[in-house]
Motif scaffolding. Sequence first.
Motif, PDB file in Angstrom:
ATOM      1  N   VAL A  81       0.804  -1.307   0.219  1.00 45.49           N
ATOM      2  CA  VAL A  81       0.012   0.177   0.062  1.00 45.49           C
ATOM      3  C   VAL A  81       1.000   1.398   0.013  1.00 45.49           C
ATOM      4  N   CYS A  82       0.696   2.151  -1.047  1.00 44.97           N
ATOM      5  CA  CYS A  82       1.290   3.492  -0.898  1.00 44.97           C
ATOM      6  C   CYS A  82       0.082   4.510  -1.126  1.00 44.97           C
ATOM      7  N   LEU A  83       0.413   5.805  -1.413  1.00 48.70           N
ATOM      8  CA  LEU A  83      -0.715   6.726  -1.505  1.00 48.70           C
ATOM      9  C   LEU A  83      -1.452   6.574  -2.689  1.00 48.70           C
TER      10      LEU A  83
ATOM     11  N   ILE B 223       0.349   4.156  -7.992  1.00 52.24           N
ATOM     12  CA  ILE B 223       0.965   4.184  -9.243  1.00 52.24           C
ATOM     13  C   ILE B 223       2.407   4.213  -9.292  1.00 52.24           C
ATOM     14  N   CYS B 224       3.130   3.994  -8.123  1.00 50.74           N
ATOM     15  CA  CYS B 224       4.367   4.265  -8.137  1.00 50.74           C
ATOM     16  C   CYS B 224       5.180   3.276  -7.291  1.00 50.74           C
ATOM     17  N   ARG B 225       5.214   3.489  -6.056  1.00 58.46           N
ATOM     18  CA  ARG B 225       5.698   2.649  -4.965  1.00 58.46           C
ATOM     19  C   ARG B 225       4.893   1.258  -4.833  1.00 58.46           C
TER      20      ARG B 225
ATOM     21  N   ALA C 236      -2.508  -1.542  -3.576  1.00 57.17           N
ATOM     22  CA  ALA C 236      -3.579  -0.651  -3.647  1.00 57.17           C
ATOM     23  C   ALA C 236      -3.066   0.843  -2.850  1.00 57.17           C
ATOM     24  N   GLY C 237      -3.737   1.784  -3.093  1.00 57.62           N
ATOM     25  CA  GLY C 237      -3.489   3.251  -2.463  1.00 57.62           C
ATOM     26  C   GLY C 237      -4.488   3.504  -1.420  1.00 57.62           C
ATOM     27  N   THR C 238      -4.049   4.545  -0.676  1.00 54.44           N
ATOM     28  CA  THR C 238      -4.902   5.027   0.526  1.00 54.44           C
ATOM     29  C   THR C 238      -5.716   6.117  -0.270  1.00 54.44           C
ATOM     30  N   SER C 239      -5.302   6.672  -1.234  1.00 51.09           N
ATOM     31  CA  SER C 239      -6.181   7.772  -1.975  1.00 51.09           C
ATOM     32  C   SER C 239      -6.988   7.179  -3.036  1.00 51.09           C
ATOM     33  N   ASP C 240      -7.785   8.093  -3.473  1.00 49.91           N
ATOM     34  CA  ASP C 240      -8.597   7.876  -4.545  1.00 49.91           C
ATOM     35  C   ASP C 240      -8.033   8.700  -5.800  1.00 49.91           C
ATOM     36  N   PHE C 241      -6.941   9.140  -5.747  1.00 50.21           N
ATOM     37  CA  PHE C 241      -6.531  10.159  -6.762  1.00 50.21           C
ATOM     38  C   PHE C 241      -6.586   9.626  -8.149  1.00 50.21           C
ATOM     39  N   HIS C 242      -6.074   8.335  -8.188  1.00 46.98           N
ATOM     40  CA  HIS C 242      -5.320   7.856  -9.386  1.00 46.98           C
ATOM     41  C   HIS C 242      -6.332   6.271  -9.863  1.00 46.98           C
ATOM     42  N   ILE C 243      -7.459   6.180  -9.303  1.00 42.38           N
ATOM     43  CA  ILE C 243      -8.249   5.153  -9.213  1.00 42.38           C
ATOM     44  C   ILE C 243      -8.522   4.538 -11.092  1.00 42.38           C
ATOM     45  N   GLY C 244      -8.223   3.501 -11.167  1.00 45.51           N
ATOM     46  CA  GLY C 244      -8.188   2.958 -12.545  1.00 45.51           C
ATOM     47  C   GLY C 244      -7.191   3.080 -13.645  1.00 45.51           C
TER      48      GLY C 244
ATOM     49  N   PHE D 246      -8.720  -5.892   4.519  1.00 40.84           N
ATOM     50  CA  PHE D 246      -8.193  -6.226   5.961  1.00 40.84           C
ATOM     51  C   PHE D 246      -8.665  -7.603   6.382  1.00 40.84           C
ATOM     52  N   ARG D 247      -9.507  -8.202   5.667  1.00 43.92           N
ATOM     53  CA  ARG D 247     -10.032  -9.459   5.743  1.00 43.92           C
ATOM     54  C   ARG D 247      -9.342 -10.499   4.647  1.00 43.92           C
ATOM     55  N   ASP D 248      -8.805 -10.021   3.680  1.00 44.26           N
ATOM     56  CA  ASP D 248      -8.550 -11.082   2.622  1.00 44.26           C
ATOM     57  C   ASP D 248      -6.991 -11.047   2.517  1.00 44.26           C
ATOM     58  N   PHE D 249      -5.976 -10.343   3.230  1.00 42.64           N
ATOM     59  CA  PHE D 249      -4.578 -10.135   3.298  1.00 42.64           C
ATOM     60  C   PHE D 249      -4.045 -10.344   4.411  1.00 42.64           C
ATOM     61  N   ASP D 250      -3.229 -11.166   4.356  1.00 39.94           N
ATOM     62  CA  ASP D 250      -2.346 -11.829   5.603  1.00 39.94           C
ATOM     63  C   ASP D 250      -1.302 -10.888   6.032  1.00 39.94           C
ATOM     64  N   TYR D 251      -0.665  -9.910   5.018  1.00 38.91           N
ATOM     65  CA  TYR D 251       0.407  -9.029   5.427  1.00 38.91           C
ATOM     66  C   TYR D 251      -0.031  -7.869   4.282  1.00 38.91           C
ATOM     67  N   ILE D 252      -0.140  -6.581   5.133  1.00 39.24           N
ATOM     68  CA  ILE D 252      -0.639  -5.383   4.537  1.00 39.24           C
ATOM     69  C   ILE D 252       0.689  -4.568   4.799  1.00 39.24           C
ATOM     70  N   LEU D 253       1.469  -4.192   3.861  1.00 40.46           N
ATOM     71  CA  LEU D 253       2.786  -3.470   3.943  1.00 40.46           C
ATOM     72  C   LEU D 253       2.599  -2.146   3.607  1.00 40.46           C
ATOM     73  N   ALA D 254       2.797  -1.142   4.369  1.00 42.89           N
ATOM     74  CA  ALA D 254       2.542   0.364   4.102  1.00 42.89           C
ATOM     75  C   ALA D 254       4.210   0.739   3.688  1.00 42.89           C
ATOM     76  N   MET D 255       4.174   1.563   2.680  1.00 41.90           N
ATOM     77  CA  MET D 255       5.354   2.274   2.285  1.00 41.90           C
ATOM     78  C   MET D 255       5.879   3.387   3.262  1.00 41.90           C
ATOM     79  N   ASP D 256       5.195   4.135   3.867  1.00 39.29           N
ATOM     80  CA  ASP D 256       5.548   5.247   4.792  1.00 39.29           C
ATOM     81  C   ASP D 256       4.751   5.480   5.832  1.00 39.29           C
ATOM     82  N   ASP D 257       4.956   6.222   6.774  1.00 38.06           N
ATOM     83  CA  ASP D 257       4.286   6.600   8.086  1.00 38.06           C
ATOM     84  C   ASP D 257       2.898   7.245   7.724  1.00 38.06           C
ATOM     85  N   ASN D 258       2.491   7.982   6.824  1.00 38.99           N
ATOM     86  CA  ASN D 258       1.251   8.358   6.325  1.00 38.99           C
ATOM     87  C   ASN D 258       0.412   7.223   5.905  1.00 38.99           C
ATOM     88  N   ASN D 259       0.892   6.461   5.319  1.00 42.01           N
ATOM     89  CA  ASN D 259       0.146   5.201   4.700  1.00 42.01           C
ATOM     90  C   ASN D 259      -0.288   4.501   6.154  1.00 42.01           C
TER      91      ASN D 259
END
Length: 161
Positions: A7-9, A12-14, A40-48, A78-91
């Motif tokens: 997960v990033c923001l 589309i990048c990380r 996946a991203g935490t934002s909706d900025f670039h969906i699709g 949150f149900r479907d993934f065993d490991y959710i990995l965030a790229m930074d503190d904001n995420n």
Amino acid sequence: MIRVLFVCLGNICRSPLAEAILNSKVELVGMQSQFKCDSAGTSDFHIGELPDERTIKCASKYNLPLNHRSRQVNRTDFRDFDYILAMDDNNLRNLNNLKIRYGFADKEIHLMRNFVAKTQGMSVPDPYYGGEEGFEEIYQILDEAIDSFLAQVKATHQLYA
Ligand code: 4NP
């Protein structure tokens, strides 16, 4: 089956690059049937949208197939993934708020670079507003972090190729 979500923001990048790197490493050791990987991203900025053109360029330099369209993190993740990995503190902060709102308060979210002892607490820097060299930097960071993550997951779950 170990299910991993990066997960990033903007998604589309990380995180799509991380997904491609993990898929490639898993395939290299013939463990495709034991891993499911997504991003996946935490934002909706670039969906699709397809990954950023600089992500695409970096992935092709390292022969990593990219097959992803940006999507936003949702409740079922949150149900479907065993490991959710965030790229930074904001995420990480956003994911920790979401998990409570969605009823998964006990779910542990990991910071990606915490799998490398010497980079614990550090971020995979957001390359979006920088130059192309930032994408090479995140590739190197992710390559190292994902190697460590894979080694730890294999040991924890006693997975063998
Ligand atoms: P990512 O990079 O989170 O690694 O996909 C970004 C992509 C887009 C934006 C920020 C970061 N944005 O502000 O649109």
